[in-house]
Design a protein around this motif. Structure first.
Motif, mmCIF file in Angstrom:
data_model
loop_
_atom_site.group_PDB
_atom_site.id
_atom_site.type_symbol
_atom_site.label_atom_id
_atom_site.label_comp_id
_atom_site.label_asym_id
_atom_site.label_seq_id
_atom_site.Cartn_x
_atom_site.Cartn_y
_atom_site.Cartn_z
ATOM 1 N N ALA A 135 -9.831 1.927 -11.542
ATOM 2 C CA ALA A 135 -8.726 1.597 -11.482
ATOM 3 C C ALA A 135 -8.449 0.864 -9.950
ATOM 4 C CB ALA A 135 -7.241 2.217 -11.636
ATOM 5 N N TRP A 136 -8.521 1.270 -9.108
ATOM 6 C CA TRP A 136 -8.277 0.950 -7.226
ATOM 7 C C TRP A 136 -9.250 0.105 -6.695
ATOM 8 C CZ3 TRP A 136 -5.332 3.005 -3.567
ATOM 9 C CH2 TRP A 136 -4.569 3.592 -4.292
ATOM 10 N N PHE A 156 -2.967 -0.248 -15.476
ATOM 11 C CA PHE A 156 -3.201 -0.024 -13.557
ATOM 12 C C PHE A 156 -2.780 -1.553 -13.644
ATOM 13 C CE2 PHE A 156 -2.403 1.869 -9.174
ATOM 14 C CZ PHE A 156 -1.712 2.793 -9.841
ATOM 15 N N GLU A 157 -3.078 -3.133 -13.973
ATOM 16 C CA GLU A 157 -3.487 -3.958 -12.719
ATOM 17 C C GLU A 157 -2.115 -4.561 -13.018
ATOM 18 O OE1 GLU A 157 -6.496 -6.549 -15.199
ATOM 19 O OE2 GLU A 157 -7.717 -4.856 -14.747
ATOM 20 N N VAL A 194 -4.362 8.568 -12.394
ATOM 21 C CA VAL A 194 -5.446 7.195 -12.098
ATOM 22 C C VAL A 194 -7.496 7.255 -11.981
ATOM 23 C CG1 VAL A 194 -3.702 5.616 -11.606
ATOM 24 C CG2 VAL A 194 -5.334 6.815 -9.684
ATOM 25 N N SER A 204 -3.257 -1.570 -5.219
ATOM 26 C CA SER A 204 -3.394 -0.016 -5.859
ATOM 27 C C SER A 204 -2.495 0.664 -4.923
ATOM 28 C CB SER A 204 -3.989 0.254 -6.194
ATOM 29 O OG SER A 204 -5.179 -0.274 -6.791
ATOM 30 N N SER A 234 -7.422 -2.332 -4.164
ATOM 31 C CA SER A 234 -6.813 -1.395 -3.783
ATOM 32 C C SER A 234 -5.593 -1.503 -2.629
ATOM 33 C CB SER A 234 -8.173 -0.400 -2.535
ATOM 34 O OG SER A 234 -8.536 -2.249 -1.426
#
Ligand code: C2E
Ligand code: MG
Ligand code: MG
Ligand code: MG
Length: 292
Positions: free
Chosen positions: A155-156, A124-125, A151, A163, A160
């Motif tokens: 990850a958040w 997710f990066e 997710v 994201s 943020s």
């Protein structure tokens, strides 16, 4: 540290640590070779509407069968994959397998439900993750609405703003985004209002003792109330008993997943479930139409 201390001091490490390290290295090497092969396969676990009891979707769960090590559980290989970065090619393989499966069902005219894929923080990066998913879906003539993404809070919290943009992109394409393992992170509940997500998945840690632990029940009640205010769906993980189900249903939780309904099942057994579900839907429609 082992190097600093020199070979002679290797016994300073206790035996457990040694085996743990050796195991980690062995798993990493074996996993590197397994990615891209049929050693990696999937199981799908049904998610159920708690009011109607109907199948609403599946969660895809990664499995690994090594010729010598046997079946290695995700609890062991996913952390190794995350630490080594192997989760990126592994995640891509899994996503592709899900897309291909959905496409095959679509070709065979099997009625579809959305399938949720777990996304590791490292995947997710990458800012191009949403476009990559969209591309892969389109390449296989699959509407991205059949894909959902799970997710986690970690990850958040890393970035943020980024994201939020990525979630927006995924949702704009028609996919749903769930916040997985909710409650196990270190954040407070109020940050939920900043996340443009479709549903929270309440971790099984809170579901396990919900009927006996007043604290856990209070937490779940709080999450459900807040999610309702924010117009976010709720999914309970790890429902194992009828008591837990009754409790969660009465509390107003929308959906659930757990051994009470079904363990994760081999993908080739899902087709029958999908067809059965469709038959039930048609049956209800016919009954309704006749009643009119
Ligand atoms: P998760 O995403 O929270 O998935 C739910 C886990 O709970 C699954 O474990 C599932 O088999 C298990 N489970 C479901 N219902 C019950 C129940 O009633 N009782 C109990 N005791 N367990 C239940 P699994 O398959 O071992 O996966 C563990 C974790 O590994 C997942 O947790 C997820 O974090 C990770 N994982 C699995 N597949 C993937 C993947 O494809 N990609 C990534 N990044 N992570 C994955
Ligand atoms: Mg999950
Ligand atoms: Mg979870
Ligand atoms: Mg979990």
């Amino acid at each position: 540290r082992a190097k600093e201390l020199g070979r002679d001091n290797f016994q300073l490490f206790d035996a457990n640590m040694n085996t743990e390290l050796a195991e980690h290295v062995a798993i990493e090497q074996a996993l590197r070779r397994a990615i891209g092969t049929s050693q990696i396969y999937l199981e799908f676990q049904p998610l159920v509407d708690l009011q109607s009891g109907r199948l609403t979707s599946f969660e895809a769960l990664a499995r690994w069968r090594h010729p010598e090590l046997g079946v290695v559980s995700p609890g062991r290989f996913i952390p190794v994959a995350e630490k080594s970065g192997l989760i990126v090619p592994l995640g891509e393989q899994i996503l592709l397998m899900v897309i291909k499966q959905l496409h095959a069902w679509q070709q065979a005219e099997v009625p579809l439900v959305p399938v949720a894929v777990n996304v590791a923080p490292l995947q997710f990066e990458r800012t191009d993750f949403p476009t990559r998913c969209h591309e892969l879906a389109l390449q296989h003539e699959l509407d991205p609405k059949w894909l959902s993404f799970e997710v986690t809070e970690s990850a958040w919290l890393q970035n943020s703003t980024k994201s939020v943009v990525m979630i927006d992109t995924l949702r704009h394409e028609g996919s749903k985004v769930y916040l997985d393992d909710f409650g196990t992170g270190f954040s407070n509940l109020s940050y939920l209002k900043h996340l443009p997500i479709d549903a929270v998945k309440i971790d099984q840690a809170f579901v396990r003792n919900i009927t006996v632990d007043a604290g856990d029940a209070a937490i779940v009640r709080g999450v459900l109330a807040m999610a309702k205010q924010l117009n976010i769906d709720t999914i309970a993980e790890g429902i194992e008993t009828a008591e837990q189900l009754d409790y969660l249903r009465e509390m107003g939780c929308h959906r659930g997943q757990g051994y009470y309904f079904s363990k994760p099942i081999p993908v080739d057994q899902c087709r029958a479930l999908l067809e059965e579900m469709d038959e039930m839907r048609r049956f209800t429609e016919t009954v309704k139409a006749r009643a009119l």
